[in-house]
Design an enzyme around this catalytic site. Structure first.
Site, PDB file in Angstrom:
ATOM      1  N   ASP A 179      -0.452  -4.136   5.858  1.00  0.00           N
ATOM      2  CA  ASP A 179      -1.139  -3.703   7.071  1.00  0.00           C
ATOM      3  C   ASP A 179      -2.606  -4.097   6.974  1.00  0.00           C
ATOM      4  OD1 ASP A 179       1.302  -2.593   7.539  1.00  0.00           O
ATOM      5  OD2 ASP A 179       0.597  -0.520   7.676  1.00  0.00           O
ATOM      6  N   HIS A 182       0.841  -1.188   0.000  1.00  0.00           N
ATOM      7  CA  HIS A 182       0.000   0.000   0.000  1.00  0.00           C
ATOM      8  C   HIS A 182       0.880   1.243   0.000  1.00  0.00           C
ATOM      9  CE1 HIS A 182       0.842  -0.663   4.246  1.00  0.00           C
ATOM     10  NE2 HIS A 182       0.348   0.527   4.563  1.00  0.00           N
ATOM     11  N   HIS A 184       6.216  -5.667  11.597  1.00  0.00           N
ATOM     12  CA  HIS A 184       5.508  -4.380  11.713  1.00  0.00           C
ATOM     13  C   HIS A 184       5.170  -4.137  13.190  1.00  0.00           C
ATOM     14  CE1 HIS A 184       2.648  -1.125  10.608  1.00  0.00           C
ATOM     15  NE2 HIS A 184       3.363  -1.061   9.486  1.00  0.00           N
ATOM     16  N   ASP A 218       5.690   4.556   5.168  1.00  0.00           N
ATOM     17  CA  ASP A 218       6.607   3.586   5.772  1.00  0.00           C
ATOM     18  C   ASP A 218       6.744   2.319   4.940  1.00  0.00           C
ATOM     19  OD1 ASP A 218       3.876   3.202   6.607  1.00  0.00           O
ATOM     20  OD2 ASP A 218       4.547   1.764   8.111  1.00  0.00           O
ATOM     21  N   HIS A 219       6.010   2.261   3.818  1.00  0.00           N
ATOM     22  CA  HIS A 219       6.108   1.110   2.917  1.00  0.00           C
ATOM     23  C   HIS A 219       6.659   1.477   1.533  1.00  0.00           C
ATOM     24  CE1 HIS A 219       3.779  -1.804   5.463  1.00  0.00           C
ATOM     25  NE2 HIS A 219       3.466  -0.646   6.028  1.00  0.00           N
ATOM     26  N   HIS A 232      -7.526  -2.279   5.740  1.00  0.00           N
ATOM     27  CA  HIS A 232      -6.705  -1.249   6.362  1.00  0.00           C
ATOM     28  C   HIS A 232      -7.414   0.092   6.157  1.00  0.00           C
ATOM     29  CE1 HIS A 232      -3.209   0.417   8.152  1.00  0.00           C
ATOM     30  NE2 HIS A 232      -2.654   0.891   7.057  1.00  0.00           N
ATOM     31  N   HIS A 243       1.208   3.918   2.045  1.00  0.00           N
ATOM     32  CA  HIS A 243       1.675   4.640   3.220  1.00  0.00           C
ATOM     33  C   HIS A 243       3.201   4.781   3.149  1.00  0.00           C
ATOM     34  CE1 HIS A 243      -2.052   4.053   6.003  1.00  0.00           C
ATOM     35  NE2 HIS A 243      -2.105   5.185   5.316  1.00  0.00           N
TER      36      HIS A 243
END
Length: 315
Positions: free
Chosen positions: A212, A63, A270, A67-68, A141, A65
């Site tokens: 997530d 996805h 995670h 942090d990914h 998510h 976000h």
């Protein structure tokens, strides 16, 4: 096959855990590697390993976000500087193409290799060849998020070479023909059947890597009978209310996914920075009350599949 965790933290990096990135090393199977998510500073983590960015063949993004994905531009550029010339394909939700191409264009990054970006709108097969099938499904998510199921196709049986010799098969191409499943005729007219000198085909591995997600049926389906399930565990039972609020899962919910899926091994990742390194074993111990074969990943740890899908952990 080997999974090496380059980032196992949630949301933002900490001194102990970088943001999400998992390298699937398929060096024995196809001479390449597949990267799952690419959090900020993933390439910095790679510098502390023997991994070669030019060997990365595919990148699967769960996805959008930060942090990914915030590590993608730097890694893509460095792959050129490090001599990467082979094509690279990125898979992910809609929006990943615009983000990558805009970043590369505005920064003036020059790539020395063909870059392909495949966006997904629907669940299903995202890649297939003679060795592997990769499925994707939508998880639950706060933004559209994918989970991936990697299935290795059935492996051919092993040639019982001593038995073949006993039956009079000489060294040379006839052995190769038998290994490939063909019956052969010897010089004296006798026929040696492949089924008599080759073991039964062997099932390949199944690895499920989930982005997530809350606890959901889609995660269980992706993980069905998997050899390894990688599941987020941002929270624990004491913070389950926060997990639901932010679209995440607890360690116990991850364990229930693995149990209902009848998986073989569960790896938790995670992990929220609220949990100190010393608490990792407690998270694993709690989850083991539901699913016995559970461990908590940390940065740089590797899980290698060996014969009969047994797992060896390399710290």
């Amino acid at each position: 096959m080997e999974l090496q965790f380059l980032g196992t933290g949630a949301g933002m990096p900490s001194k102990e855990r970088n943001t999400t990135a998992i390298m699937m090393k398929l060096l024995d199977e196809r001479g390449t590697m597949w990267l799952f998510d690419c959090g900020e500073a993933t390439q910095h983590r790679i510098l502390h390993t023997s991994l070669k960015p030019r060997k990365i063949e595919k990148i699967f993004i769960t996805h959008l976000h930060g942090d990914h994905i915030f590590g993608l531009p730097g890694l893509l550029g460095s792959r050129s500087f490090l001599g990467g010339t082979e094509p690279l394909t990125i898979y992910g939700p809609r929006g990943i193409k615009e983000w990558v191409e805009t970043t590369i264009r505005i920064s003036g990054t020059h790539l020395t290799y063909p870059l392909f970006i495949e966006e997904m709108d629907e669940a299903g097969i995202v890649f297939e060849d003679e060795q592997f099938t990769v499925y994707a499904a939508w998880l639950e998510h706060v933004v559209p998020c994918l989970g991936y199921r990697i299935e290795q196709k059935e492996l051919p049986g092993a040639l019982l070479i001593e038995k073949a010799y006993e039956l009079g098969v000489p060294k040379g191409p006839l052995l190769g023909a038998l290994k490939n499943g063909a019956d052969v005729t010897l010089a004296d007219g006798r026929v040696v059947h492949a089924k008599d000198v080759v073991t039964s085909p062997k099932a390949g591995f199944i690895v499920t890597i989930l982005g997530d997600t809350k606890y959901c049926d889609q995660a269980i389906q992706l993980a069905k009978n998997a050899t390894i399930v990688v599941h987020e565990a941002t929270f624990d039972d004491t913070t389950a209310q926060l997990a639901a609020q932010y679209g995440h899962a607890t360690n116990m919910e991850a364990a229930h996914v693995a149990k209902h899926a009848e998986a073989k091994y569960l790896i938790l990742t995670h992990i929220s920075a609220r949990f100190l390194p010393a608490q990792s074993e407690a998270l694993a111990k709690q989850a083991r009350t539901v699913f016995e074969h559970t461990s908590v990943a940390h940065d740089y740890i590797s899980y290698a599949l060996i014969s009969d899908n047994d797992i060896v952990i390399k710290d």
